[in-house]
Design a protein around this motif. Sequence first.
Motif, PDB file in Angstrom:
ATOM      1  N   HIS A   1      41.147  36.667  34.932  1.00 56.24           N
ATOM      2  CA  HIS A   1      41.324  37.191  33.863  1.00 56.24           C
ATOM      3  C   HIS A   1      41.122  36.695  32.304  1.00 56.24           C
ATOM      4  O   HIS A   1      40.228  37.069  31.460  1.00 56.24           O
ATOM      5  CB  HIS A   1      42.577  37.692  33.737  1.00 56.24           C
ATOM      6  N   GLY A   2      41.484  35.454  32.330  1.00 54.68           N
ATOM      7  CA  GLY A   2      41.466  34.784  30.893  1.00 54.68           C
ATOM      8  C   GLY A   2      39.967  34.210  30.541  1.00 54.68           C
ATOM      9  O   GLY A   2      39.406  34.585  29.479  1.00 54.68           O
ATOM     10  N   LEU A   3      39.130  34.263  31.710  1.00 52.04           N
ATOM     11  CA  LEU A   3      37.842  33.670  31.281  1.00 52.04           C
ATOM     12  C   LEU A   3      36.891  34.788  30.989  1.00 52.04           C
ATOM     13  O   LEU A   3      36.172  34.878  30.089  1.00 52.04           O
ATOM     14  CB  LEU A   3      37.308  33.056  32.817  1.00 52.04           C
ATOM     15  N   LEU A   4      37.366  35.960  31.705  1.00 56.76           N
ATOM     16  CA  LEU A   4      36.624  37.182  31.539  1.00 56.76           C
ATOM     17  C   LEU A   4      36.868  37.612  29.921  1.00 56.76           C
ATOM     18  O   LEU A   4      36.111  38.017  29.199  1.00 56.76           O
ATOM     19  CB  LEU A   4      37.107  38.275  32.287  1.00 56.76           C
ATOM     20  N   GLU A   5      38.087  37.641  29.418  1.00 55.72           N
ATOM     21  CA  GLU A   5      38.615  37.963  28.233  1.00 55.72           C
ATOM     22  C   GLU A   5      37.576  36.977  27.229  1.00 55.72           C
ATOM     23  O   GLU A   5      37.187  37.331  26.249  1.00 55.72           O
ATOM     24  CB  GLU A   5      39.884  37.786  27.914  1.00 55.72           C
ATOM     25  N   CYS A   6      37.470  35.856  27.573  1.00 57.29           N
ATOM     26  CA  CYS A   6      36.959  34.827  26.644  1.00 57.29           C
ATOM     27  C   CYS A   6      35.434  35.052  26.588  1.00 57.29           C
ATOM     28  O   CYS A   6      34.987  35.102  25.219  1.00 57.29           O
ATOM     29  CB  CYS A   6      37.213  33.470  27.258  1.00 57.29           C
ATOM     30  N   ILE A   7      34.885  35.495  27.619  1.00 55.99           N
ATOM     31  CA  ILE A   7      33.418  35.704  27.599  1.00 55.99           C
ATOM     32  C   ILE A   7      33.178  37.076  26.947  1.00 55.99           C
ATOM     33  O   ILE A   7      32.323  37.278  25.939  1.00 55.99           O
ATOM     34  CB  ILE A   7      32.894  35.773  29.099  1.00 55.99           C
ATOM     35  N   GLU A   8      34.139  38.091  27.098  1.00 58.94           N
ATOM     36  CA  GLU A   8      33.908  39.326  26.391  1.00 58.94           C
ATOM     37  C   GLU A   8      33.936  39.239  24.848  1.00 58.94           C
ATOM     38  O   GLU A   8      33.246  39.603  24.007  1.00 58.94           O
ATOM     39  CB  GLU A   8      35.200  40.305  26.835  1.00 58.94           C
TER      40      GLU A   8
END
Lengths: 206, 206
Positions: free
Chosen positions: A66-73
């Motif tokens: 979740h955190g990584l996805l948010e970071c990439i977004e």
Amino acid sequence: MKKISDKVIGRLSLYRRILRETLILGTRKLFSYQLANSAGISAAQVRQDLMILGYMGSPTQGYDVHGLLECIEEFLDDPAGQSVALVGIGNLGRAILDYFSGRRPNLSIDAAFDINPEKTNGVIHSCRCYHLDQLLQVIEEKGILTAIITVPADQAQGVADRLVRAGIRGILNFAPVRVKVPPDVFVQDIDIAMVLEKVAYFSRPK
Amino acid sequence: MKKISDKVIGRLSLYRRILRETLILGTRKLFSYQLANSAGISAAQVRQDLMILGYMGSPTQGYDVHGLLECIEEFLDDPAGQSVALVGIGNLGRAILDYFSGRRPNLSIDAAFDINPEKTNGVIHSCRCYHLDQLLQVIEEKGILTAIITVPADQAQGVADRLVRAGIRGILNFAPVRVKVPPDVFVQDIDIAMVLEKVAYFSRPK
DNA sequence: TAGATTGTTAATCGATTAACAATC
DNA sequence: TAGATTGTTAATCGATTAACAATC
């Protein structure tokens, strides 16, 4: 922000999709080699990309999906959303309009152009169509910065010139010619015929 | 024959098109920097590619357009002609069928497949359409070695597996997933959504 | 702790560009 | 010949991979 190659951006976009799917499956943690495996690249590459991004995983635990996805977004997306223009409402243009229709909230094709009056003044796949003559005005009005060229080869350069004049900063070009634009305008070519010839070459018995 | 990278093959395909156009204009001789300029790359690159090919230009004179074109054709083309199969008769599939319809004598899409019975058993853009169940049989019968995948992401792997079983040696994959195939099968991915995201990223004001 | 994966640097690899003697 | 471009090798550049101490 340091300069980042377009290959890295492409991979980040790929990671994003994989992470979205992973999240849907309910998986919370992911190791670099798992992401690498789905993306078809090496784990070292993945780790290095995420390092550039500044996102930190933890030893043993791997990365928080979740955190990584948010970071990439956050890295890839413009929070205000981005509009794209498409020029050339032929078969390919229509296919692309259909593909992107309502799929991403942050990136949508908001205007399509053609020289044929029969194709304009309507709505295709929820995208408004205009005559090519209105290109400058519409693009400036909507503040569009990205464009897709799906016109025949002999018209691509003329269209590119108009797009640049209208303020376009990035072009995805499907016409089988290299268009000349100022060096600060990003151009990505997709030459389907060329790629098919390449695949045909490599599929021949050697 | 020494191993040649797929980038080189792509450039040769590009040179071919430029040479064809040059020939139509009636130009007989071409310098490396002229070809390089049209192709959007460096002259040194062009000279090196042609060297790999074994075709020799002459100092001062440059390259003979006709001779070079023939040399590239001979290198890239299968003299017997090559057939291509397309799987997934959606918008993109149709656009590709239309684009290649009768355009090249040496490379043609000769069979299209879909699971939807309404789309099969007809002819689209002069390409015969079949039900997916007939894939193995038709591809083996026609001796097709190259395939294009234009099905949704969740069906791509299954289609790729079938294609490989049918004897396909090269795949052009438009589905946004990496398909797993044996290492001797050539796969080229074109992920339009990913590329558009990339272009959008670079067209943002930094 | 022991084991596994991370962040980070160094090594490798391949592709592109530069340079220059050879040649028309 | 003088001038320009070629074939070919060497130098550069960038991207990918390997390695390993740090760390949970």
